[in-house]
Design an enzyme around this catalytic site. Structure first.
Site, short mmCIF file in Angstrom:
data_model
loop_
_atom_site.label_atom_id
_atom_site.label_comp_id
_atom_site.label_asym_id
_atom_site.label_seq_id
_atom_site.Cartn_x
_atom_site.Cartn_y
_atom_site.Cartn_z
N ASP A 257 0.85 -1.19 0.00
CA ASP A 257 0.00 0.00 0.00
C ASP A 257 0.88 1.23 0.00
O ASP A 257 1.09 1.89 1.01
CB ASP A 257 -0.92 -0.02 1.23
CG ASP A 257 -1.93 1.12 1.18
OD1 ASP A 257 -1.82 1.95 0.27
OD2 ASP A 257 -2.80 1.15 2.06
N LYS B 98 25.54 3.67 -20.92
CA LYS B 98 25.55 3.63 -22.39
C LYS B 98 26.96 3.26 -22.87
O LYS B 98 27.96 3.72 -22.32
CB LYS B 98 25.10 4.95 -22.99
CG LYS B 98 23.59 5.19 -22.76
CD LYS B 98 23.12 6.44 -23.46
CE LYS B 98 21.71 6.81 -23.07
NZ LYS B 98 20.68 6.14 -23.85
N HIS C 268 22.06 13.60 -16.61
CA HIS C 268 22.70 13.02 -17.80
C HIS C 268 23.78 13.93 -18.41
O HIS C 268 24.90 13.50 -18.66
CB HIS C 268 21.65 12.72 -18.88
CG HIS C 268 20.50 11.87 -18.40
ND1 HIS C 268 20.65 10.88 -17.46
CD2 HIS C 268 19.19 11.85 -18.74
CE1 HIS C 268 19.47 10.28 -17.25
NE2 HIS C 268 18.58 10.87 -18.01
N LYS D 112 13.05 18.48 -26.14
CA LYS D 112 12.04 17.56 -26.66
C LYS D 112 11.55 18.11 -27.99
O LYS D 112 11.62 19.31 -28.24
CB LYS D 112 10.84 17.51 -25.71
CG LYS D 112 11.18 17.10 -24.27
CD LYS D 112 11.34 15.62 -24.13
CE LYS D 112 11.55 15.22 -22.70
NZ LYS D 112 12.23 13.93 -22.56
C1 BG6 Z 1 15.12 10.17 -18.87
C2 BG6 Z 1 14.25 11.40 -18.92
O1 BG6 Z 1 15.97 10.20 -17.77
O2 BG6 Z 1 15.91 10.11 -20.05
C3 BG6 Z 1 13.37 11.39 -20.16
O3 BG6 Z 1 13.42 11.43 -17.76
C4 BG6 Z 1 14.22 11.22 -21.40
O4 BG6 Z 1 12.64 12.61 -20.25
C5 BG6 Z 1 15.14 10.02 -21.25
O5 BG6 Z 1 13.35 11.03 -22.49
C6 BG6 Z 1 16.13 9.94 -22.40
O6 BG6 Z 1 16.84 8.75 -22.33
P1 BG6 Z 1 17.47 8.11 -23.63
O7 BG6 Z 1 18.25 6.94 -23.12
O8 BG6 Z 1 16.34 7.73 -24.52
O9 BG6 Z 1 18.34 9.19 -24.21
#
Ligand code: BG6
Length: 510
Positions: free
Chosen positions: A96, A205, A263, A363
């Site tokens: 829960d 990666k 990232h 995006k």
């Molecule tokens: C994620 C983000 O961490 O990474 C997403 O929250 C994004 O918004 C994604 O789309 C991108 O990952 P990749 O591996 O597709 O580049």
């Protein structure tokens, strides 16, 4: 052994992997397929189990059926027996989540007694794990960050945290420095830092690991990897996708928190770090954190000069951010959130003084591409007209590879005409092996207890320390993000950011 490898000698230990958010999008799209491939490659011991925790009220059989329906198309035709064996490892426990997290976050008391715990699912988990204390235990929190502290406390109170336990934290780790510190404190009260694995899937990666190999296993680059030879570095993570169905999360995240804090800054640290002097497992992280600490703060009026934020608007049949399908209508937060950002960063140390690091992510851009571009300086004195400086492109996706653009002469007897031509390495073409998904690599490392490719507490906090002033400045600005049409390379401001020093973003074919 290198800190960057987790060899089969490290494992497979028998492990129980408990995934919170175990029926969610991340689990179904990334974690379960990655675990299946690990199993197929012999990296899970025969007795290891995967236990999904969710509010779903599913039985083991329901959960296996769901996985079978959603993931089976990734299974090669000749491995049906292996797939059935993998399905047999899967279990489901209903917990829960909502009540628990709501109660704890508001400082509500614990209802810890056995009856309460059992009612909320923790007892069922305890019974499943009982008698297996000697196994490695991995608690994977693929759940919202506000659940991290409460879940760790629940696990502790239910007596489930053993010396062989590890906890994996998915991003985002907080929404600013203060919240990240609070989460780190809460999790750190239960788990030692060596047991905490903060995931950033970009570090799994293939090209990211190859960047380190390229830099530190080849002699020719290191002498020129500095401000004497390098003009600037560009780090781009461009996506064609928008944010359909993600507004609830994205309105309060935005590109800076969602992509840059983790990232892109991780890619920057690996590009800029010094060669580690030791081969122990902390050496790489020690060097990365020094880069983050050397980032020149961007504050006050500099935020306007060195950062750009944009939001896509509808174009060419694609919806704008505010028109994306969502369960709730757009709010003021939706209007203010950035779906694109570009930043001019600087690493203030001897090696990188004066070299801009341009970061860009967005995006609904025209292409999906993540890459690091190292732009070298021009030759000091050219005897040929029409030359262009060398460029090293490390492509993370798609088509992982490394390319060095060098100048060459176009064959011909007449005038000497130059052209930049690529020396190219495509991992797909050169190595016939399947390129594993980032999560596969990272889960292997978690199971082997190797933390090198995970973010240490000081790294995450140093990254937030640099991001926070930018966030605050943006929040206090009256202007909305600059609009850019969906399907384009971002707002005009992003091009001006480089253009005013005579530079331009690297576009394919340019
Ligand atoms: C994620 C983000 O961490 O990474 C997403 O929250 C994004 O918004 C994604 O789309 C991108 O990952 P990749 O591996 O597709 O580049």
């Amino acid at each position: 052994m290198s800190p960057l490898s987790s060899s089969p000698a490290d494992h497979p230990h028998t492990a129980d992997l408990v995934v919170f958010g175990g029926t969610g999008d991340l689990a179904m799209r990334k974690l379960i397929p990655a675990l299946y491939h690990s199993d197929r490659d012999g990296r899970l011991s025969p007795e290891s189990r995967v236990i999904a925790m969710s509010r779903g009220g599913l039985t083991d059989a329901d959960f296996r059926g769901k996985v079978d329906a959603e993931v089976r198309d990734q299974v090669p035709a000749d491995d049906q027996a292996g797939w059935q064996r993998f399905l047999g490892r899967l279990h489901h426990v209903s917990v829960d989540v909502g009540r628990d997290v709501a109660g704890r976050n508001t400082g509500g008391g614990t209802d810890g007694g056995t009856g309460g715990t059992d009612r909320r699912g923790w007892g069922a988990l305890a019974r499943l794990l009982a008698g297996h204390e000697q196994r490695d235990r991995v608690f994977y929190l693929a759940s919202p960050p506000r659940t991290f502290g409460p879940f760790c406390r629940e696990l502790d109170e239910a007596g489930l945290v053993t010396p062989r336990s590890r906890v994996v934290l998915e991003k985002p780790l907080g929404h600013d420095l203060t919240s990240a510190q609070r989460i780190n404190d809460e999790v750190g009260a239960i788990f030692d830092e060596r047991q905490i694995f903060r995931i950033d899937h970009y570090l799994g990666k293939e090209t990211v690991q190859n960047l380190l190999v390229l830099r530190f296993a080849n002699a020719f680059l290191e002498p020129i990897w500095n401000s004497l030879w390098i003009d600037h570095v560009q780090i781009t993570a461009a996506e064609t996708v928008g944010t359909p169905g993600r507004r609830g999360y994205y309105d309060h995240a935005g590109a800076l928190r969602d992509m840059v804090q983790n990232h892109l800054l991780q890619l920057l640290t690996l590009t800029a770090m010094e060669p580690p002097a030791r081969s122990d497992r902390e050496a790489v992280r020690d060097e990365k954190v020094k880069v983050l600490q050397a980032l020149r703060p961007i504050t006050g009026t500099e935020v306007e000069r060195f950062t750009v934020r944009g939001q896509y608007v509808g174009a060419d049949g694609m919806p704008g951010y505010l028109d994306e399908p969502a369960s709730t209508p757009p709010t003021e937060a939706s209007r203010r959130v950035e779906t694109f950002t570009a930043i001019r960063a600087e690493v203030k140390n001897w090696r990188w003084a004066g070299v801009p690091f341009y970061l860009r992510t967005g995006k609904r851009m025209p292409y999906r591409r993540s890459e690091i571009v190292v732009q070298f300086k021009d030759v000091p004195h050219s005897i040929y007209p029409g030359g262009a400086p060398n460029r090293l492109v490390l492509r993370l996706q798609p088509e992982e590879g490394i390319r060095l653009d060098i100048m060459a002469k176009i064959p011909g007897a007449g005038e000497v005409t130059l052209k930049p031509v690529p020396l190219s390495l495509s991992f797909g073409e050169t190595f016939s092996a399947r390129v594993p998904e980032a999560y596969e690599r990272l889960l292997t490392d978690v199971l082997a207890g190797n933390p090198t490719l995970f973010m240490r507490r000081d790294e995450v906090e140093a990254a937030w320390r640099w991001i926070d002033p930018i966030l605050h400045a943006w929040e206090s600005q009256a202007e909305l993000p600059e609009p850019y049409p969906a399907g384009t390379t971002g707002p005009a401001g992003a091009h001006e950011l480089l253009g005013r020093s005579g530079r331009a973003w690297h576009e394919e074919g340019a």
